[in-house]
Motif scaffolding. Structure first.
Motif, mmCIF file in Angstrom:
data_model
loop_
_atom_site.group_PDB
_atom_site.id
_atom_site.type_symbol
_atom_site.label_atom_id
_atom_site.label_comp_id
_atom_site.label_asym_id
_atom_site.label_seq_id
_atom_site.Cartn_x
_atom_site.Cartn_y
_atom_site.Cartn_z
ATOM 1 N N LEU A 1 -7.031 10.940 13.420
ATOM 2 C CA LEU A 1 -6.082 12.029 13.674
ATOM 3 C C LEU A 1 -6.491 13.336 13.006
ATOM 4 O O LEU A 1 -6.044 14.399 13.437
ATOM 5 N N VAL A 2 -7.285 13.237 11.960
ATOM 6 C CA VAL A 2 -7.689 14.454 11.229
ATOM 7 C C VAL A 2 -9.213 14.532 11.195
ATOM 8 O O VAL A 2 -9.831 14.326 10.149
ATOM 9 N N PRO A 3 -9.822 14.853 12.336
ATOM 10 C CA PRO A 3 -11.288 14.826 12.419
ATOM 11 C C PRO A 3 -11.984 15.880 11.567
ATOM 12 O O PRO A 3 -13.200 15.788 11.364
ATOM 13 N N THR A 4 -11.237 16.863 11.070
ATOM 14 C CA THR A 4 -11.850 17.871 10.208
ATOM 15 C C THR A 4 -12.016 17.385 8.771
ATOM 16 O O THR A 4 -12.597 18.094 7.944
ATOM 17 N N VAL A 5 -11.499 16.194 8.460
ATOM 18 C CA VAL A 5 -11.568 15.647 7.107
ATOM 19 C C VAL A 5 -12.617 14.543 7.057
ATOM 20 O O VAL A 5 -12.641 13.658 7.925
ATOM 21 N N ASP A 6 -13.459 14.569 6.054
ATOM 22 C CA ASP A 6 -14.427 13.496 5.840
ATOM 23 C C ASP A 6 -13.661 12.192 5.618
ATOM 24 O O ASP A 6 -12.830 12.110 4.706
ATOM 25 N N PRO A 7 -13.893 11.154 6.426
ATOM 26 C CA PRO A 7 -13.161 9.885 6.254
ATOM 27 C C PRO A 7 -13.260 9.309 4.846
ATOM 28 O O PRO A 7 -12.349 8.600 4.400
ATOM 29 N N ALA A 8 -14.339 9.613 4.143
ATOM 30 C CA ALA A 8 -14.503 9.103 2.779
ATOM 31 C C ALA A 8 -13.469 9.681 1.829
ATOM 32 O O ALA A 8 -13.239 9.122 0.746
ATOM 33 N N ARG A 9 -12.824 10.793 2.222
ATOM 34 C CA ARG A 9 -11.814 11.419 1.376
ATOM 35 C C ARG A 9 -10.410 10.894 1.650
ATOM 36 O O ARG A 9 -9.458 11.316 0.994
ATOM 37 N N ILE A 10 -10.261 9.992 2.601
ATOM 38 C CA ILE A 10 -8.935 9.506 2.981
ATOM 39 C C ILE A 10 -8.671 8.152 2.342
ATOM 40 O O ILE A 10 -9.440 7.205 2.528
ATOM 41 N N LEU A 11 -7.576 8.058 1.584
ATOM 42 C CA LEU A 11 -7.193 6.796 0.967
ATOM 43 C C LEU A 11 -6.367 5.941 1.919
ATOM 44 O O LEU A 11 -6.505 4.725 1.955
ATOM 45 N N GLY A 12 -5.474 6.568 2.676
ATOM 46 C CA GLY A 12 -4.648 5.829 3.629
ATOM 47 C C GLY A 12 -3.239 5.567 3.135
ATOM 48 O O GLY A 12 -2.686 4.487 3.370
ATOM 49 N N VAL A 13 -2.624 6.553 2.479
ATOM 50 C CA VAL A 13 -1.240 6.411 1.998
ATOM 51 C C VAL A 13 -0.293 6.864 3.107
ATOM 52 O O VAL A 13 -0.386 7.984 3.600
ATOM 53 N N ARG A 14 0.630 6.001 3.481
ATOM 54 C CA ARG A 14 1.594 6.337 4.525
ATOM 55 C C ARG A 14 2.592 7.374 4.007
ATOM 56 O O ARG A 14 2.905 7.421 2.816
ATOM 57 N N THR A 15 3.107 8.189 4.925
ATOM 58 C CA THR A 15 3.974 9.296 4.540
ATOM 59 C C THR A 15 5.225 8.851 3.778
ATOM 60 O O THR A 15 5.577 9.478 2.767
ATOM 61 N N ARG B 1 -3.962 9.578 -9.180
ATOM 62 C CA ARG B 1 -4.945 9.102 -8.210
ATOM 63 C C ARG B 1 -4.880 7.586 -8.086
ATOM 64 O O ARG B 1 -4.914 7.033 -6.968
ATOM 65 N N ARG B 2 -4.750 6.888 -9.212
ATOM 66 C CA ARG B 2 -4.684 5.425 -9.158
ATOM 67 C C ARG B 2 -3.405 4.953 -8.475
ATOM 68 O O ARG B 2 -3.406 3.934 -7.777
ATOM 69 N N GLU B 3 -2.304 5.682 -8.675
ATOM 70 C CA GLU B 3 -1.061 5.317 -7.992
ATOM 71 C C GLU B 3 -1.216 5.474 -6.490
ATOM 72 O O GLU B 3 -0.737 4.650 -5.706
ATOM 73 N N LEU B 4 -1.878 6.536 -6.078
ATOM 74 C CA LEU B 4 -2.125 6.717 -4.652
ATOM 75 C C LEU B 4 -3.037 5.617 -4.111
ATOM 76 O O LEU B 4 -2.810 5.087 -3.016
ATOM 77 N N GLU B 5 -4.052 5.280 -4.864
ATOM 78 C CA GLU B 5 -4.954 4.214 -4.426
ATOM 79 C C GLU B 5 -4.222 2.889 -4.290
ATOM 80 O O GLU B 5 -4.507 2.102 -3.381
ATOM 81 N N ALA B 6 -3.251 2.651 -5.176
ATOM 82 C CA ALA B 6 -2.482 1.406 -5.095
ATOM 83 C C ALA B 6 -1.591 1.366 -3.860
ATOM 84 O O ALA B 6 -1.224 0.285 -3.382
ATOM 85 N N LEU B 7 -1.249 2.535 -3.341
ATOM 86 C CA LEU B 7 -0.400 2.616 -2.148
ATOM 87 C C LEU B 7 -1.215 2.640 -0.857
ATOM 88 O O LEU B 7 -0.636 2.625 0.232
ATOM 89 N N ALA B 8 -2.524 2.687 -0.974
ATOM 90 C CA ALA B 8 -3.380 2.865 0.198
ATOM 91 C C ALA B 8 -3.349 1.656 1.118
ATOM 92 O O ALA B 8 -3.308 0.504 0.666
ATOM 93 N N ASP B 9 -3.369 1.937 2.404
ATOM 94 C CA ASP B 9 -3.402 0.920 3.455
ATOM 95 C C ASP B 9 -4.694 1.135 4.248
ATOM 96 O O ASP B 9 -4.808 2.121 4.976
ATOM 97 N N PRO B 10 -5.676 0.224 4.123
ATOM 98 C CA PRO B 10 -6.969 0.437 4.801
ATOM 99 C C PRO B 10 -6.841 0.612 6.311
ATOM 100 O O PRO B 10 -7.549 1.432 6.904
ATOM 101 N N ALA B 11 -5.932 -0.132 6.942
ATOM 102 C CA ALA B 11 -5.753 0.000 8.392
ATOM 103 C C ALA B 11 -5.219 1.388 8.739
ATOM 104 O O ALA B 11 -5.657 2.019 9.713
ATOM 105 N N TYR B 12 -4.287 1.865 7.924
ATOM 106 C CA TYR B 12 -3.743 3.200 8.160
ATOM 107 C C TYR B 12 -4.783 4.265 7.873
ATOM 108 O O TYR B 12 -4.822 5.301 8.547
ATOM 109 N N ARG B 13 -5.639 4.028 6.901
ATOM 110 C CA ARG B 13 -6.718 4.979 6.599
ATOM 111 C C ARG B 13 -7.591 5.191 7.828
ATOM 112 O O ARG B 13 -7.923 6.325 8.186
ATOM 113 N N ASP B 14 -7.976 4.105 8.490
ATOM 114 C CA ASP B 14 -8.822 4.213 9.675
ATOM 115 C C ASP B 14 -8.099 4.941 10.793
ATOM 116 O O ASP B 14 -8.695 5.754 11.513
ATOM 117 N N PHE B 15 -6.817 4.672 10.953
ATOM 118 C CA PHE B 15 -6.008 5.355 11.966
ATOM 119 C C PHE B 15 -5.903 6.837 11.650
ATOM 120 O O PHE B 15 -6.068 7.692 12.531
#
Length: 241
Positions: free
Chosen positions: A34-48, A16-30
């Motif tokens: 795209l995935v309106p069925t997911v609570d935004p609070a659950r999205i870290l923003g890791v690019r594919t 989880r911490r490795e994913l958080e370190a890869l997170a991009d806040p701008a990409y998280r918002d984007f």
């Protein structure tokens, strides 16, 4: 990362911490849009690409731990779910192994993006077995298991492995969910491009064989293809319900 089981709280926390370190806040918002069925609070923003790079490293450095991680398919964040889906395709060496992992995971998937990123190279080892499992997925209850079945049929069975009966397998799905019917339209749009001789009669039929939304959306998406000539696009437009 040391070769410890990610199924333990400590090592799962490391992932989880490795994913958080890869997170991009701008990409998280984007991504949240795209995935309106997911609570935004659950999205870290890791690019594919970063997610796939992490998956490759985990499989290489702690394969036993990854298998243990796959034994616990429920995760708190969207990105952890995506990582889990990515790992299934990298770990499973035979279709049967993938089937077991997917049957545990797909009922927990809550969005189209996690569903669609799953790719299982081992499926090509036994396409008849995969086709039988697809029949089960498209007839099952979980929304994204149905969508996954349609996407796999589109990915694996529209070229040399295509049979006209596959069209009716997708046509016969009678579900109200938007993301299932969007996958059906996506499938038929590719079928119109790749297998027009078998697919066009389904759209020429009156009364139409599909529900009108899926019928029209498939025609629209096919007309957007560069592989369709202008005169063919005009004909497809004429088939709109």
């Amino acid at each position: 990362m040391e070769a410890r089981s990610p199924a333990t709280p400590e090592s799962a926390g490391r992932i989880r911490r490795e994913l958080e370190a890869l997170a991009d806040p701008a990409y998280r918002d984007f991504q949240a849009k795209l995935v309106p069925t997911v609570d935004p609070a659950r999205i870290l923003g890791v690019r594919t690409p970063a997610l796939r790079s992490l998956a490759r490293r985990l499989v290489r450095e702690c394969p036993d731990g990854v298998r243990a991680y796959l034994g616990t398919p429920a995760h708190a964040t969207y990105d952890e779910m995506n990582l889990h889906g990515e790992l299934i395709g990298r770990v499973a060496k035979e279709p049967e192994e993938a089937f077991g992992l997917l049957d545990a995971f797909l009922p927990l998937v809550d969005n189209w993006a996690t569903c669609d990123l799953i790719r299982v190279p081992a499926f090509r080892r036994d396409l008849p077995a995969v086709l039988e499992r697809i029949r089960g997925w498209v007839a099952s209850e979980p929304e994204y298991a149905v969508r996954f079945g349609v996407v796999q049929l589109m990915t694996l069975f529209l070229d040399d492995a295509f049979e006209p009966e596959h069209l009716m397998l997708v046509a016969g799905i009678d579900r109200p969910e938007y993301y299932i019917n969007m996958a059906r339209a996506w499938y038929f749009s590719f079928a119109l491009v790749k297998q027009p001789a078998a697919t066009l009669p389904l759209f020429e039929r009156r009364p139409i064989a599909l529900d009108s939304w899926t019928h029209n959306k498939a025609l629209q998406k096919a007309r957007e293809s560069r592989r369709i000539a202008p005169d063919q696009k005009a004909y497809l437009q004429s088939l709109k319900a």
